[in-house]
Design a protein around this motif. Structure first.
Motif, PDB file in Angstrom:
ATOM      1  N   GLY A  68       0.821  -1.195   0.000  1.00 40.04           N
ATOM      2  CA  GLY A  68       0.000   0.000   0.000  1.00 40.04           C
ATOM      3  C   GLY A  68       0.856   1.246   0.000  1.00 40.04           C
ATOM      4  O   GLY A  68       2.075   1.187  -0.177  1.00 40.04           O
ATOM      5  N   SER A  69       0.205   2.371   0.190  1.00 43.46           N
ATOM      6  CA  SER A  69       0.893   3.659   0.165  1.00 43.46           C
ATOM      7  C   SER A  69       0.378   4.536   1.301  1.00 43.46           C
ATOM      8  O   SER A  69      -0.807   4.481   1.643  1.00 43.46           O
ATOM      9  CB  SER A  69       0.658   4.344  -1.183  1.00 43.46           C
ATOM     10  OG  SER A  69       1.294   5.597  -1.232  1.00 43.46           O
ATOM     11  N   VAL A  70       1.282   5.327   1.892  1.00 43.05           N
ATOM     12  CA  VAL A  70       0.919   6.236   2.978  1.00 43.05           C
ATOM     13  C   VAL A  70       1.491   7.608   2.650  1.00 43.05           C
ATOM     14  O   VAL A  70       2.705   7.750   2.445  1.00 43.05           O
ATOM     15  CB  VAL A  70       1.482   5.743   4.334  1.00 43.05           C
ATOM     16  CG1 VAL A  70       1.153   6.742   5.436  1.00 43.05           C
ATOM     17  CG2 VAL A  70       0.928   4.364   4.671  1.00 43.05           C
ATOM     18  N   VAL A  71       0.630   8.602   2.584  1.00 47.33           N
ATOM     19  CA  VAL A  71       1.068   9.953   2.242  1.00 47.33           C
ATOM     20  C   VAL A  71       2.113  10.440   3.248  1.00 47.33           C
ATOM     21  O   VAL A  71       1.904  10.352   4.464  1.00 47.33           O
ATOM     22  CB  VAL A  71      -0.132  10.927   2.217  1.00 47.33           C
ATOM     23  CG1 VAL A  71       0.348  12.356   1.981  1.00 47.33           C
ATOM     24  CG2 VAL A  71      -1.117  10.515   1.131  1.00 47.33           C
ATOM     25  N   GLY A  72       3.239  10.917   2.748  1.00 45.30           N
ATOM     26  CA  GLY A  72       4.291  11.446   3.609  1.00 45.30           C
ATOM     27  C   GLY A  72       5.319  10.425   4.044  1.00 45.30           C
ATOM     28  O   GLY A  72       6.343  10.781   4.643  1.00 45.30           O
ATOM     29  N   LYS A  73       5.078   9.131   3.738  1.00 40.78           N
ATOM     30  CA  LYS A  73       6.014   8.091   4.182  1.00 40.78           C
ATOM     31  C   LYS A  73       7.414   8.312   3.625  1.00 40.78           C
ATOM     32  O   LYS A  73       8.412   8.101   4.318  1.00 40.78           O
ATOM     33  CB  LYS A  73       5.516   6.711   3.767  1.00 40.78           C
ATOM     34  CG  LYS A  73       6.508   5.587   4.092  1.00 40.78           C
ATOM     35  CD  LYS A  73       6.064   4.247   3.546  1.00 40.78           C
ATOM     36  CE  LYS A  73       7.105   3.166   3.836  1.00 40.78           C
ATOM     37  NZ  LYS A  73       8.374   3.386   3.104  1.00 40.78           N
ATOM     38  N   GLY A  74       7.501   8.724   2.355  1.00 39.26           N
ATOM     39  CA  GLY A  74       8.803   8.888   1.721  1.00 39.26           C
ATOM     40  C   GLY A  74       9.675   9.905   2.434  1.00 39.26           C
ATOM     41  O   GLY A  74      10.848   9.638   2.721  1.00 39.26           O
ATOM     42  N   LYS A  75       9.118  11.069   2.749  1.00 41.72           N
ATOM     43  CA  LYS A  75       9.894  12.111   3.411  1.00 41.72           C
ATOM     44  C   LYS A  75      10.272  11.716   4.835  1.00 41.72           C
ATOM     45  O   LYS A  75      11.374  12.028   5.300  1.00 41.72           O
ATOM     46  CB  LYS A  75       9.122  13.434   3.403  1.00 41.72           C
ATOM     47  CG  LYS A  75       9.002  14.060   2.025  1.00 41.72           C
ATOM     48  CD  LYS A  75       8.281  15.399   2.070  1.00 41.72           C
ATOM     49  CE  LYS A  75       8.184  16.006   0.678  1.00 41.72           C
ATOM     50  NZ  LYS A  75       7.472  17.311   0.697  1.00 41.72           N
ATOM     51  N   ILE A  76       9.358  11.029   5.518  1.00 45.77           N
ATOM     52  CA  ILE A  76       9.682  10.556   6.872  1.00 45.77           C
ATOM     53  C   ILE A  76      10.809   9.526   6.797  1.00 45.77           C
ATOM     54  O   ILE A  76      11.773   9.581   7.572  1.00 45.77           O
ATOM     55  CB  ILE A  76       8.438   9.951   7.555  1.00 45.77           C
ATOM     56  CG1 ILE A  76       7.401  11.043   7.838  1.00 45.77           C
ATOM     57  CG2 ILE A  76       8.836   9.247   8.864  1.00 45.77           C
ATOM     58  CD1 ILE A  76       6.094  10.513   8.396  1.00 45.77           C
ATOM     59  N   GLY A  77      10.717   8.605   5.835  1.00 44.29           N
ATOM     60  CA  GLY A  77      11.763   7.596   5.678  1.00 44.29           C
ATOM     61  C   GLY A  77      13.101   8.217   5.350  1.00 44.29           C
ATOM     62  O   GLY A  77      14.145   7.774   5.844  1.00 44.29           O
ATOM     63  N   LEU A  78      13.082   9.247   4.523  1.00 50.18           N
ATOM     64  CA  LEU A  78      14.324   9.929   4.173  1.00 50.18           C
ATOM     65  C   LEU A  78      14.927  10.614   5.391  1.00 50.18           C
ATOM     66  O   LEU A  78      16.143  10.549   5.616  1.00 50.18           O
ATOM     67  CB  LEU A  78      14.064  10.950   3.067  1.00 50.18           C
ATOM     68  CG  LEU A  78      15.249  11.823   2.648  1.00 50.18           C
ATOM     69  CD1 LEU A  78      16.448  10.985   2.222  1.00 50.18           C
ATOM     70  CD2 LEU A  78      14.835  12.771   1.518  1.00 50.18           C
ATOM     71  N   THR A  79      14.101  11.250   6.207  1.00 45.11           N
ATOM     72  CA  THR A  79      14.580  11.915   7.421  1.00 45.11           C
ATOM     73  C   THR A  79      15.210  10.912   8.379  1.00 45.11           C
ATOM     74  O   THR A  79      16.294  11.156   8.940  1.00 45.11           O
ATOM     75  CB  THR A  79      13.422  12.644   8.127  1.00 45.11           C
ATOM     76  OG1 THR A  79      12.823  13.573   7.228  1.00 45.11           O
ATOM     77  CG2 THR A  79      13.913  13.390   9.364  1.00 45.11           C
ATOM     78  N   VAL A  80      14.555   9.770   8.553  1.00 45.08           N
ATOM     79  CA  VAL A  80      15.076   8.722   9.435  1.00 45.08           C
ATOM     80  C   VAL A  80      16.371   8.140   8.869  1.00 45.08           C
ATOM     81  O   VAL A  80      17.359   7.938   9.593  1.00 45.08           O
ATOM     82  CB  VAL A  80      14.023   7.612   9.637  1.00 45.08           C
ATOM     83  CG1 VAL A  80      14.622   6.430  10.401  1.00 45.08           C
ATOM     84  CG2 VAL A  80      12.811   8.160  10.374  1.00 45.08           C
TER      85      VAL A  80
END
Length: 228
Positions: free
Chosen positions: A45-57
């Protein structure tokens, strides 16, 4: 930018003018039928904002690895654009797995209960091949297939162990117990090895103080709250 490769959770891009390589972190997450699972080989699935959070982590942990003298491909990140600037390396089609406790596919393969501890940690190397179910692969087979040169298999496992020590201790400070994780490793033209891809909840399982195992979406938010 030119697309070099489109994966489940990231896209590899090349800036044709500067020749720099970037990873675009996507909002997709691995799992099945809407249930998220970092150990899955499919997009759940997909979660809005997951990419940027993952990049920050991932930025946080790559910088932590560098501070502990563990070489990585990380060169910088633009959180708003969701991209990470990375070294141009040769990345073999392998995943390096470290387990502190039994979990997931290991339990299914060997009929083991969840949560048995390993001391020292249990190390595995798998061939990235979804059709074959990411089979385990040995040093000898890696050399026979021309994936790794003599000595690189053990060198990669040593790097894996060092990453595990830093990651386990860092997560423990956040009241999370590391169960297992996997990394990818790349080589430069001189044969020097680097930790590549990402270091996020997409590559690990953890247990919280209550004994629950949060999925990668929940865990990413937990980590983000700790590091910001």
């Amino acid at each position: 930018m030119k697309e070099l490769y489109d994966g489940k959770t990231k896209t590899v891009l090349l800036d044709e003018e500067s020749k720099e390589v970037y990873l675009l972190f996507k909002d997709s997450a691995t799992g099945e039928n809407g249930v998220f699972d970092p150990g899955s080989n499919t997009v759940g699935g997909s979660v809005v904002g997951k990419g940027k959070i993952g990049l920050t982590v991932s930025q946080y942990f790559f910088e932590l690895m560098e501070k502990n003298d563990i070489p990585t491909h990380y060169l910088g990140a633009d959180i708003e654009k969701g991209i990470m600037n990375v070294r141009q390396l040769t990345v073999p089609n392998l995943e390096f797995v470290l387990r502190y406790f039994t979990a997931g596919s290991m339990c299914r393969r060997f009929t083991l209960p969840e949560g048995l501890p390993f001391n020292p940690p249990y190390l595995e190397v798998t061939l990235k091949d979804d059709e074959q179910g990411d089979p385990l692969i040995t040093d000898r087979l890696c050399q026979m297939k021309g994936i790794l040169k003599p000595g690189q298999y053990e060198e990669a496992l040593d790097l894996l162990t060092k990453v595990g020590t830093v990651l386990k201790d860092s997560l423990a400070e956040m009241n999370l117990t590391l169960i297992d994780f996997k990394i990818e490793i790349g080589c430069d033209n001189d044969g020097r090895m680097y930790v590549v891809d990402e270091i996020t909840p997409d590559i690990w399982r953890v247990k919280d103080e209550a004994g629950n195992i949060p999925n990668q979406i929940e865990c990413a938010q937990l980590i983000l709250d700790k590091i910001q």
